[in-house]
Design a protein around this motif. Structure first.
Motif, PDB file in Angstrom:
ATOM      1  N   ALA A  63      37.667  -1.998 -12.925  1.00  0.00           N
ATOM      2  CA  ALA A  63      35.830  -2.175 -12.357  1.00  0.00           C
ATOM      3  C   ALA A  63      36.207  -3.818 -11.809  1.00  0.00           C
ATOM      4  N   ARG A  64      34.844  -4.269 -11.186  1.00  0.00           N
ATOM      5  CA  ARG A  64      33.962  -5.531 -10.624  1.00  0.00           C
ATOM      6  C   ARG A  64      34.169  -6.199 -11.738  1.00  0.00           C
ATOM      7  N   SER A  65      33.189  -6.190 -12.678  1.00  0.00           N
ATOM      8  CA  SER A  65      33.472  -7.391 -13.857  1.00  0.00           C
ATOM      9  C   SER A  65      32.780  -6.606 -15.488  1.00  0.00           C
ATOM     10  N   ARG A  66      33.403  -6.972 -16.461  1.00  0.00           N
ATOM     11  CA  ARG A  66      33.289  -5.859 -17.839  1.00  0.00           C
ATOM     12  C   ARG A  66      30.958  -5.158 -17.587  1.00  0.00           C
ATOM     13  N   ALA A  67      30.417  -6.854 -16.656  1.00  0.00           N
ATOM     14  CA  ALA A  67      29.036  -5.784 -17.227  1.00  0.00           C
ATOM     15  C   ALA A  67      29.193  -4.254 -16.350  1.00  0.00           C
ATOM     16  N   HIS A  68      29.879  -4.488 -15.130  1.00  0.00           N
ATOM     17  CA  HIS A  68      29.537  -3.217 -14.494  1.00  0.00           C
ATOM     18  C   HIS A  68      30.744  -1.737 -14.689  1.00  0.00           C
ATOM     19  N   ALA A  69      31.922  -2.235 -15.749  1.00  0.00           N
ATOM     20  CA  ALA A  69      32.374  -0.690 -16.606  1.00  0.00           C
ATOM     21  C   ALA A  69      31.801  -0.181 -17.500  1.00  0.00           C
ATOM     22  N   ALA A  70      31.082   0.884 -16.921  1.00  0.00           N
ATOM     23  CA  ALA A  70      30.312   1.923 -18.011  1.00  0.00           C
ATOM     24  C   ALA A  70      31.113   2.647 -19.405  1.00  0.00           C
ATOM     25  N   PHE A  71      30.572   2.753 -20.287  1.00  0.00           N
ATOM     26  CA  PHE A  71      31.166   3.075 -20.920  1.00  0.00           C
ATOM     27  C   PHE A  71      32.320   2.317 -21.915  1.00  0.00           C
ATOM     28  N   TYR A  72      32.331   1.502 -21.198  1.00  0.00           N
ATOM     29  CA  TYR A  72      33.763   0.163 -21.706  1.00  0.00           C
ATOM     30  C   TYR A  72      34.062   0.196 -23.827  1.00  0.00           C
ATOM     31  N   GLN A  73      32.898  -0.040 -23.678  1.00  0.00           N
ATOM     32  CA  GLN A  73      32.929   0.331 -25.585  1.00  0.00           C
ATOM     33  C   GLN A  73      33.277   1.290 -26.426  1.00  0.00           C
ATOM     34  N   GLN A  74      33.141   2.202 -25.506  1.00  0.00           N
ATOM     35  CA  GLN A  74      33.202   3.834 -26.017  1.00  0.00           C
ATOM     36  C   GLN A  74      34.888   3.576 -25.746  1.00  0.00           C
ATOM     37  N   LEU A  75      35.342   4.034 -24.860  1.00  0.00           N
ATOM     38  CA  LEU A  75      36.594   3.148 -24.089  1.00  0.00           C
ATOM     39  C   LEU A  75      37.668   2.522 -25.405  1.00  0.00           C
ATOM     40  N   ALA A  76      37.284   1.373 -25.142  1.00  0.00           N
ATOM     41  CA  ALA A  76      38.101   0.334 -25.708  1.00  0.00           C
ATOM     42  C   ALA A  76      38.846   0.604 -26.902  1.00  0.00           C
ATOM     43  N   ALA A  77      37.463   1.198 -27.898  1.00  0.00           N
ATOM     44  CA  ALA A  77      37.535   1.631 -29.493  1.00  0.00           C
ATOM     45  C   ALA A  77      39.016   2.327 -29.629  1.00  0.00           C
TER      46      ALA A  77
ATOM     47  N   SER B  74      19.146   5.998 -20.853  1.00  0.00           N
ATOM     48  CA  SER B  74      20.066   4.797 -20.873  1.00  0.00           C
ATOM     49  C   SER B  74      20.820   4.119 -20.221  1.00  0.00           C
ATOM     50  N   ASP B  75      21.140   2.626 -20.328  1.00  0.00           N
ATOM     51  CA  ASP B  75      21.345   2.343 -19.273  1.00  0.00           C
ATOM     52  C   ASP B  75      23.089   1.655 -19.968  1.00  0.00           C
ATOM     53  N   GLU B  76      24.342   2.423 -19.597  1.00  0.00           N
ATOM     54  CA  GLU B  76      24.964   2.190 -20.148  1.00  0.00           C
ATOM     55  C   GLU B  76      26.318   1.082 -18.605  1.00  0.00           C
ATOM     56  N   ALA B  77      25.878   0.533 -17.707  1.00  0.00           N
ATOM     57  CA  ALA B  77      26.256  -0.622 -16.993  1.00  0.00           C
ATOM     58  C   ALA B  77      25.251  -1.461 -16.408  1.00  0.00           C
ATOM     59  N   GLN B  78      25.552  -2.348 -15.699  1.00  0.00           N
ATOM     60  CA  GLN B  78      24.656  -2.791 -14.736  1.00  0.00           C
ATOM     61  C   GLN B  78      24.450  -2.014 -13.458  1.00  0.00           C
ATOM     62  N   ASP B  79      23.781  -1.383 -13.371  1.00  0.00           N
ATOM     63  CA  ASP B  79      23.356   0.454 -12.460  1.00  0.00           C
ATOM     64  C   ASP B  79      23.314   1.179 -12.566  1.00  0.00           C
TER      65      ASP B  79
END
Length: 321
Positions: A141-155, A12-17
């Motif tokens: 992170a450089r941007s929100r799009a590059h932040a892997a697992f951001y939604q999991q962590l923000a929870a 799965s894609d977790e963030a950009q790249d």
């Protein structure tokens, strides 16, 4: 090195790249247990071996999960993962090793992750949750799009997870402005690119009551291990305990290179003293450690060394080979 065959069950894609892979044994049996902060080697189809942190819960050994960031102008490991590995493919991995463990004696932690440096931190957070320990995370992170697992962590909530996106802030995070507060005796664990590690190192030096631990992606520029890498590399001999063979290690050659030239096929990966793959026992003699993974106690004991970079202080080393 023992190799384990696994099949890619999910991708799965977790963030950009950034791509996540879930790995299981083909027969469904459990994989070896691991500790938070551990990594495994992936033996890639293009012949490269690369290390990636395990991001899952330590209690769930039916599956290993890794996340790989595609590195522009890299050495071919991450691009192979992104372009070649898909669901259903099989590959070999190593058993887990941990150069970045949570140290005993603490139940509160400050984690600092830069970019894909979130991967070992993620397993640490999951372990803290399992243990009921307190923790906070600063995620850069450089941007929100590059932040892997951001939604999991923000929870977990803003009281525990603080984020900084360079593009939204218009600048890199400033560790000197006093906005990051850490209570005494809370250890700091950091993983990320060199600028983040350097900044956190400077921050920790001004907080002597907070022990700091680092997981580097590559050898830190402008730093020294036990000796400076520019120090003259004196020649010495190695004796191989199992055969009695004696080999000469000249200036400009590593122990690993000398052994390979003599026909030995030994496990290795980074060739920079970063991954512990080539760790070799020392029977006699005094190593000159040039790695980035041994603890102070391990260095002082002198019973093991990374033969891809480390050398000898004594005329001869007797190695467990």
């Amino acid at each position: 090195m023992k190799k384990i065959q696994v099949v890619i069950e999910e991708r799965s894609d977790e963030a950009q790249d950034v791509v996540r892979l879930a790995l299981r044994r083909p027969d469904g049996e459990s994989l070896p247990a691991f500790t938070a902060g551990a990594h495994i080697d992936l033996f890639l189809p293009n012949g490269l071996t690369r290390q990636y942190s395990l991001i899952g819960d330590v209690g769930e050994t039916y599956c290993y999960e890794v996340a790989v960031s595609k590195v522009a102008n890299g050495r071919g490991g991450s691009s192979c993962v992104h372009s070649t590995l898909n669901v259903g493919n099989t590959l070999d991995i190593s058993e887990p090793r941990n150069n970045f463990p949570l140290q005993p004696g603490h139940n509160r932690f400050l984690f600092i992750a830069g970019g894909i440096g979130i991967t070992p931190i993620l397993s640490m957070i999951r372990y803290c949750e399992r243990q009921g320990w307190a923790w906070q995370l600063l995620y850069l992170a450089r941007s929100r799009a590059h932040a892997a697992f951001y939604q999991q962590l923000a929870a977990f909530g803003a009281d525990r997870v603080r984020v900084h996106f360079d593009d939204e802030a218009g600048h890199f995070f400033d560790f000197s402005n006093g906005s990051l507060v850490v209570e005494p005796n809370v250890p700091i664990y950091c993983c990320g690119p060199a600028p983040v590690m350097k900044a956190v190192g400077e921050f920790s030096s001004s907080h002597p009551d907070n022990p700091a631990y680092f997981e580097w992606f590559s050898p830190p520029a402008g730093t020294e291990t036990e000796v400076g890498t520019d120090q003259a590399a004196a020649a010495f001999d190695i004796k191989l305990q199992r055969s009695g063979k004696v080999l000469h290690v000249p200036e400009g050659k590593t122990i690993l290179e000398v052994l390979e030239a003599d026909g030995y096929e030994l496990p290795c990966s980074c060739r920079e003293g970063m991954c512990r793959t080539c760790e070799t026992g020392v029977i006699e003699g005094t190593p000159e450690h040039r790695d980035y993974v041994l603890s102070k106690a391990e260095r002082e004991a002198g019973r093991t060394m990374m033969i891809c970079v480390s050398r000898a202080r004594s005329p001869t080393l007797v190695l467990d080979i």
